[in-house]
Write a protein that holds these residues in place. Sequence first.
Motif, short mmCIF file in Angstrom:
data_model
loop_
_atom_site.label_atom_id
_atom_site.label_comp_id
_atom_site.label_asym_id
_atom_site.label_seq_id
_atom_site.Cartn_x
_atom_site.Cartn_y
_atom_site.Cartn_z
N GLU A 158 33.83 -2.06 64.57
CA GLU A 158 33.90 -3.31 63.80
C GLU A 158 35.34 -3.73 63.56
N GLU A 208 23.60 1.60 63.63
CA GLU A 208 24.84 1.09 63.05
C GLU A 208 25.52 0.08 63.97
N LYS A 244 23.82 -3.31 63.92
CA LYS A 244 24.19 -4.09 62.74
C LYS A 244 25.54 -4.78 62.94
N VAL A 245 26.49 -4.05 63.53
CA VAL A 245 27.80 -4.64 63.81
C VAL A 245 27.65 -5.81 64.77
N GLN A 296 25.01 -7.66 65.44
CA GLN A 296 24.29 -8.78 64.83
C GLN A 296 25.18 -9.55 63.86
N THR A 297 25.98 -8.81 63.09
CA THR A 297 26.87 -9.46 62.13
C THR A 297 27.87 -10.38 62.82
N HIS A 298 28.36 -9.94 63.97
CA HIS A 298 29.42 -10.69 64.66
C HIS A 298 28.90 -11.45 65.89
N GLN A 299 27.57 -11.48 66.05
CA GLN A 299 26.93 -12.21 67.15
C GLN A 299 27.47 -11.77 68.52
#
Length: 364
Positions: free
Chosen positions: A118, A142, A145-146, A148-151
């Motif tokens: 990340e 994990e 999630k990274v 998805q958060t940053h597309q």
Amino acid sequence: MSIPFVDLKAQYASIKSDIDLAIAGVINNTSFIGGPIVTEFEEAFADYLGIDHCVGCANGTDAIEIALQALGVGAGDEVIVPANSWISTAEAVNAVGAEPVFVDYLENEYTLDPALTELAITNKTKAIIPVHLYGLPARMPELLKVAQTHQLKIVEDCAQAHGARIADQKVGTFGDIATFSFYPGKNLGAYGDAGGIVTSDRLLAQRCRMIGNHGQLSKHDHRILGRNSRLDTLQAAILKAKLPFLEQWVRQRNQVAQWYGQYLNKSVTRQITPDGYRHVYHLYVIRTAKRAHLMNALDKSNIGYSVHYPTPLPFIEAYAYQNKSEEDFPVASKLADEIISLPIFPEMTEKQVQTVAEIVNKFK
């Protein structure tokens, strides 16, 4: 007792009739490129993983490159890659015109560190390539999630992890797309170069198939500029014959790993498998500060071994232009001097493991 690092002859001997029949069938039908056998293997492997589509290709390196190209990764983009992997993971990024951004890995698991991943993201980052190194799944929950958060897109490099899983989900089914190598020494290996790409996205699978087949879906219908990277029928037939035995071989590899756990001194540092993760032990890797002495002792005893990999990717000559230092990758730098892969293959006996362990325990 002479012990090979891997024994492909033993594997062939155990399924000789199946392999010989598969090879003879291809020769008798003179169908060497494409055809129903390739399709049957692709469908069988997709079904084994629990995913919708599998596209065969010429090798695992092409698989990564085609996957990136199909995702639209190209010039000006960055792709996050583990600092420790075979060069294919990184050079495929360069091959599509993008730049690999190396990230250190978790010291006890040897897979991509999600927190550092990340931190490495910039406005140029397009994708992440987690490598399920040595047969252990990377920290996919994990990393997802990274992403998805940053597309970002995720391309799983499963070259060493056929059948590995987290809980009941096999690797190759977490990301947007995943790649496999079927190099002869892999847990599911052909008798030459071969690779595969898997995804649940129908249009993405279709694009991968076009890229690997000169940009065409049917002959002479070239819709995009592609390349020649097809899984030949002979290798598909061999892989199709081997696939039913893969789970048995994974269980046998885990038994060998358990024997190592039993006979190696408890102070010997080895790769840690998190709870709920299934390691498939493509490689059995330990660490020792006395590696040179251990290698010498193994040589004298005619016992095979290897080092995967002796130089972290940021420090090989091909990437010298990035001007990275050991301080940038403290874990990779430290482990590069200590890791060594011990013999492991499904047919390995308990006695062979004991023999290896007796030597290793002297150099813990």
